[in-house]
Motif scaffolding. Structure first.
Motif, PDB file in Angstrom:
ATOM      1  N   VAL A 148      15.171  35.984  -9.796  1.00  0.00           N
ATOM      2  CA  VAL A 148      15.380  34.572  -9.462  1.00  0.00           C
ATOM      3  C   VAL A 148      16.308  34.509  -8.252  1.00  0.00           C
ATOM      4  O   VAL A 148      17.365  35.157  -8.246  1.00  0.00           O
ATOM      5  CB  VAL A 148      16.008  33.808 -10.644  1.00  0.00           C
ATOM      6  CG1 VAL A 148      16.141  32.319 -10.309  1.00  0.00           C
ATOM      7  CG2 VAL A 148      15.194  34.005 -11.915  1.00  0.00           C
ATOM      8  N   ASP A 149      15.926  33.725  -7.240  1.00  0.00           N
ATOM      9  CA  ASP A 149      16.765  33.663  -6.043  1.00  0.00           C
ATOM     10  C   ASP A 149      17.736  32.485  -6.106  1.00  0.00           C
ATOM     11  O   ASP A 149      17.808  31.771  -7.110  1.00  0.00           O
ATOM     12  CB  ASP A 149      15.915  33.606  -4.768  1.00  0.00           C
ATOM     13  CG  ASP A 149      15.254  32.255  -4.548  1.00  0.00           C
ATOM     14  OD1 ASP A 149      15.328  31.389  -5.446  1.00  0.00           O
ATOM     15  OD2 ASP A 149      14.675  32.040  -3.469  1.00  0.00           O
ATOM     16  N   VAL A 150      18.477  32.287  -5.029  1.00  0.00           N
ATOM     17  CA  VAL A 150      19.530  31.275  -5.005  1.00  0.00           C
ATOM     18  C   VAL A 150      18.976  29.857  -5.075  1.00  0.00           C
ATOM     19  O   VAL A 150      19.708  28.914  -5.393  1.00  0.00           O
ATOM     20  CB  VAL A 150      20.387  31.460  -3.730  1.00  0.00           C
ATOM     21  CG1 VAL A 150      19.605  31.041  -2.479  1.00  0.00           C
ATOM     22  CG2 VAL A 150      21.703  30.705  -3.825  1.00  0.00           C
ATOM     23  N   LYS A 151      17.674  29.680  -4.815  1.00  0.00           N
ATOM     24  CA  LYS A 151      17.037  28.374  -4.931  1.00  0.00           C
ATOM     25  C   LYS A 151      16.451  28.140  -6.321  1.00  0.00           C
ATOM     26  O   LYS A 151      15.859  27.094  -6.576  1.00  0.00           O
ATOM     27  CB  LYS A 151      15.935  28.234  -3.880  1.00  0.00           C
ATOM     28  CG  LYS A 151      16.420  28.373  -2.443  1.00  0.00           C
ATOM     29  CD  LYS A 151      15.260  28.351  -1.475  1.00  0.00           C
ATOM     30  CE  LYS A 151      15.722  28.586  -0.047  1.00  0.00           C
ATOM     31  NZ  LYS A 151      14.588  28.662   0.906  1.00  0.00           N
ATOM     32  N   GLY A 152      16.608  29.116  -7.198  1.00  0.00           N
ATOM     33  CA  GLY A 152      16.038  28.996  -8.536  1.00  0.00           C
ATOM     34  C   GLY A 152      14.577  29.380  -8.612  1.00  0.00           C
ATOM     35  O   GLY A 152      13.926  29.157  -9.633  1.00  0.00           O
ATOM     36  N   VAL A 153      14.049  29.998  -7.551  1.00  0.00           N
ATOM     37  CA  VAL A 153      12.640  30.397  -7.516  1.00  0.00           C
ATOM     38  C   VAL A 153      12.474  31.749  -8.199  1.00  0.00           C
ATOM     39  O   VAL A 153      13.163  32.716  -7.863  1.00  0.00           O
ATOM     40  CB  VAL A 153      12.136  30.480  -6.058  1.00  0.00           C
ATOM     41  CG1 VAL A 153      10.702  30.997  -6.025  1.00  0.00           C
ATOM     42  CG2 VAL A 153      12.232  29.125  -5.384  1.00  0.00           C
ATOM     43  N   ARG A 154      11.557  31.805  -9.165  1.00  0.00           N
ATOM     44  CA  ARG A 154      11.221  33.078  -9.808  1.00  0.00           C
ATOM     45  C   ARG A 154      10.127  33.737  -8.964  1.00  0.00           C
ATOM     46  O   ARG A 154       8.969  33.326  -9.021  1.00  0.00           O
ATOM     47  CB  ARG A 154      10.754  32.825 -11.236  1.00  0.00           C
ATOM     48  CG  ARG A 154      11.733  31.997 -12.054  1.00  0.00           C
ATOM     49  CD  ARG A 154      11.254  31.805 -13.482  1.00  0.00           C
ATOM     50  NE  ARG A 154      12.020  30.764 -14.157  1.00  0.00           N
ATOM     51  CZ  ARG A 154      12.021  30.570 -15.472  1.00  0.00           C
ATOM     52  NH1 ARG A 154      11.290  31.357 -16.240  1.00  0.00           N
ATOM     53  NH2 ARG A 154      12.740  29.609 -16.009  1.00  0.00           N
ATOM     54  N   PHE A 155      10.485  34.735  -8.219  1.00  0.00           N
ATOM     55  CA  PHE A 155       9.591  35.195  -7.158  1.00  0.00           C
ATOM     56  C   PHE A 155       8.968  36.564  -7.394  1.00  0.00           C
ATOM     57  O   PHE A 155       8.029  36.945  -6.694  1.00  0.00           O
ATOM     58  CB  PHE A 155      10.334  35.213  -5.817  1.00  0.00           C
ATOM     59  CG  PHE A 155      11.507  36.141  -5.758  1.00  0.00           C
ATOM     60  CD1 PHE A 155      11.360  37.460  -5.357  1.00  0.00           C
ATOM     61  CD2 PHE A 155      12.779  35.692  -6.083  1.00  0.00           C
ATOM     62  CE1 PHE A 155      12.440  38.312  -5.300  1.00  0.00           C
ATOM     63  CE2 PHE A 155      13.872  36.538  -6.023  1.00  0.00           C
ATOM     64  CZ  PHE A 155      13.704  37.855  -5.636  1.00  0.00           C
ATOM     65  N   ALA A 156       9.462  37.352  -8.351  1.00  0.00           N
ATOM     66  CA  ALA A 156       8.886  38.682  -8.542  1.00  0.00           C
ATOM     67  C   ALA A 156       9.208  39.197  -9.931  1.00  0.00           C
ATOM     68  O   ALA A 156      10.240  38.863 -10.516  1.00  0.00           O
ATOM     69  CB  ALA A 156       9.416  39.652  -7.495  1.00  0.00           C
ATOM     70  N   VAL A 166      18.048  27.022 -15.800  1.00  0.00           N
ATOM     71  CA  VAL A 166      18.004  28.154 -14.870  1.00  0.00           C
ATOM     72  C   VAL A 166      18.638  27.764 -13.538  1.00  0.00           C
ATOM     73  O   VAL A 166      19.424  28.530 -12.956  1.00  0.00           O
ATOM     74  CB  VAL A 166      16.549  28.634 -14.663  1.00  0.00           C
ATOM     75  CG1 VAL A 166      16.475  29.624 -13.498  1.00  0.00           C
ATOM     76  CG2 VAL A 166      16.015  29.282 -15.936  1.00  0.00           C
ATOM     77  N   ARG A 167      18.321  26.570 -13.050  1.00  0.00           N
ATOM     78  CA  ARG A 167      18.918  26.121 -11.784  1.00  0.00           C
ATOM     79  C   ARG A 167      20.435  25.990 -11.903  1.00  0.00           C
ATOM     80  O   ARG A 167      21.178  26.325 -10.965  1.00  0.00           O
ATOM     81  CB  ARG A 167      18.300  24.777 -11.360  1.00  0.00           C
ATOM     82  CG  ARG A 167      16.846  24.885 -10.929  1.00  0.00           C
ATOM     83  CD  ARG A 167      16.407  23.633 -10.178  1.00  0.00           C
ATOM     84  NE  ARG A 167      16.457  22.440 -11.011  1.00  0.00           N
ATOM     85  CZ  ARG A 167      15.445  22.007 -11.762  1.00  0.00           C
ATOM     86  NH1 ARG A 167      14.320  22.688 -11.800  1.00  0.00           N
ATOM     87  NH2 ARG A 167      15.559  20.906 -12.480  1.00  0.00           N
ATOM     88  N   GLU A 168      20.912  25.499 -13.054  1.00  0.00           N
ATOM     89  CA  GLU A 168      22.358  25.389 -13.251  1.00  0.00           C
ATOM     90  C   GLU A 168      23.003  26.770 -13.277  1.00  0.00           C
ATOM     91  O   GLU A 168      24.089  26.977 -12.720  1.00  0.00           O
ATOM     92  CB  GLU A 168      22.651  24.643 -14.564  1.00  0.00           C
ATOM     93  CG  GLU A 168      22.203  23.189 -14.572  1.00  0.00           C
ATOM     94  CD  GLU A 168      22.850  22.384 -13.466  1.00  0.00           C
ATOM     95  OE1 GLU A 168      24.083  22.426 -13.332  1.00  0.00           O
ATOM     96  OE2 GLU A 168      22.112  21.707 -12.716  1.00  0.00           O
ATOM     97  N   ALA A 169      22.342  27.723 -13.925  1.00  0.00           N
ATOM     98  CA  ALA A 169      22.865  29.089 -13.956  1.00  0.00           C
ATOM     99  C   ALA A 169      22.908  29.696 -12.562  1.00  0.00           C
ATOM    100  O   ALA A 169      23.840  30.437 -12.212  1.00  0.00           O
ATOM    101  CB  ALA A 169      22.009  29.951 -14.886  1.00  0.00           C
ATOM    102  N   VAL A 170      21.919  29.376 -11.752  1.00  0.00           N
ATOM    103  CA  VAL A 170      21.898  29.864 -10.369  1.00  0.00           C
ATOM    104  C   VAL A 170      23.076  29.294  -9.586  1.00  0.00           C
ATOM    105  O   VAL A 170      23.726  30.003  -8.799  1.00  0.00           O
ATOM    106  CB  VAL A 170      20.559  29.497  -9.702  1.00  0.00           C
ATOM    107  CG1 VAL A 170      20.643  29.676  -8.188  1.00  0.00           C
ATOM    108  CG2 VAL A 170      19.430  30.349 -10.271  1.00  0.00           C
ATOM    109  N   ARG A 171      23.364  28.013  -9.801  1.00  0.00           N
ATOM    110  CA  ARG A 171      24.540  27.407  -9.145  1.00  0.00           C
ATOM    111  C   ARG A 171      25.813  28.137  -9.532  1.00  0.00           C
ATOM    112  O   ARG A 171      26.669  28.436  -8.678  1.00  0.00           O
ATOM    113  CB  ARG A 171      24.661  25.932  -9.530  1.00  0.00           C
ATOM    114  CG  ARG A 171      23.683  24.995  -8.874  1.00  0.00           C
ATOM    115  CD  ARG A 171      23.922  23.565  -9.342  1.00  0.00           C
ATOM    116  NE  ARG A 171      25.279  23.099  -9.032  1.00  0.00           N
ATOM    117  CZ  ARG A 171      25.815  21.974  -9.518  1.00  0.00           C
ATOM    118  NH1 ARG A 171      25.101  21.223 -10.345  1.00  0.00           N
ATOM    119  NH2 ARG A 171      27.033  21.625  -9.190  1.00  0.00           N
ATOM    120  N   ILE A 172      25.943  28.440 -10.796  1.00  0.00           N
ATOM    121  CA  ILE A 172      27.135  29.139 -11.266  1.00  0.00           C
ATOM    122  C   ILE A 172      27.208  30.535 -10.668  1.00  0.00           C
ATOM    123  O   ILE A 172      28.273  30.977 -10.207  1.00  0.00           O
ATOM    124  CB  ILE A 172      27.127  29.203 -12.812  1.00  0.00           C
ATOM    125  CG1 ILE A 172      27.339  27.798 -13.384  1.00  0.00           C
ATOM    126  CG2 ILE A 172      28.201  30.166 -13.327  1.00  0.00           C
ATOM    127  CD1 ILE A 172      27.164  27.705 -14.878  1.00  0.00           C
TER     128      ILE A 172
END
Length: 261
Positions: free
Chosen positions: A142-150, A181-187
């Motif tokens: 998961v990247d910094v934008k919350g995108v699950r990419f691989a 997931v997006r909130e976790a990425v922010r953290i």
């Protein structure tokens, strides 16, 4: 009453007839020069079109790739589908960019440029995982934008595992998994670098109950993603003041706590 004199009548005739017309030969010379000029423009345009589209001088012969880290240049070239051998001017750079972003989700952005006279350059920026989610024996990045990419078989080094331990109910309906997931990425983006390097797991129990599991059995109660920078500063100060503590609570950054020293 006397009429106009002969001189006055002659002057009036000159004014009415206007300036003398140029001779026919002069007009033909001007027309000839105009025709020659038009022919030269047409021939120059035709030559330019032939050079760009018909000749072998400006054909696409090579595709260079830069910026890859996990992907290989061969993977990028294959997904790009650059029409090698076609006129360089006719290559659709927008279509190449769209293909790369669609077929290789690991790519965050790509710049496609013509490198005259024979090349296409692909400058790639790959996504960087800030969290990973376990999926059976594999991991989703998961990247910094919350995108699950691989999805990868081996966890990338130094990237915390995101653990969603959310109970079902009204809270789960209000804050679905994607939101959490997006909130976790922010953290993850707010965790101080010194702490991020030692973070093993980001555990989400609810929107405002997120904790970090560090190496050595230490834990941090982070709370929600709100006031992240303030929590980061407070955590560093708390760790420095009580270096032997095992548990830190910065969920309320103005009233932090530590224990287990």
């Amino acid at each position: 009453m006397a009429g106009p004199s002969t001189a006055e009548r002659g002057e009036r005739q000159k004014q009415e007839s206007g300036p003398p017309r140029p001779p026919l030969a002069g007009r033909l010379r001007r027309l000839r020069r105009l025709i020659i000029l038009l022919l030269a423009v047409v021939l120059a345009g035709a030559a330019a079109v032939w050079i760009l589209y018909g000749s072998s001088w400006l054909r696409t012969e090579r595709v260079s790739v830069s910026g890859t880290r996990v992907l290989t240049p061969a993977q990028v070239r294959e997904a790009a589908g650059v029409p090698v051998g076609s006129p360089l001017v006719s290559v659709d750079t927008d279509a190449i960019e769209a293909r790369l972003l669609r077929q290789l989700p690991r790519i965050d952005s790509v710049e496609v440029v013509r490198s005259w006279p024979h090349g296409i350059g692909l400058s790639v920026t790959e996504r960087t995982p800030v969290l990973i989610i376990g999926k059976g024996a594999k991991f989703v990045e998961v990247d910094v934008k919350g995108v699950r990419f691989a999805t990868v078989s081996k966890a990338p080094k130094g990237v915390p595992v995101l653990e969603l331990a959310v109970s079902k109910g009204a809270a789960a309906r209000r804050f679905p998994a994607d939101r959490l997931v997006r909130e976790a990425v922010r953290i993850a983006g707010d965790i101080p670098d010194e702490v991020a390097r030692d973070t093993r797991t980001v555990k989400v129990r609810s929107y405002d109950a997120v904790s970090l599991e560090l190496g050595g059995g230490r834990t941090v109660e982070w709370g929600s993603a709100e006031k992240g920078p303030a929590k980061a500063r407070t955590l560093l100060a708390l760790m420095k003041a009580d270096s032997g503590a095992r548990h830190f609570d910065v969920s309320a950054p103005t009233a932090p706590a530590s224990s287990g020293s």
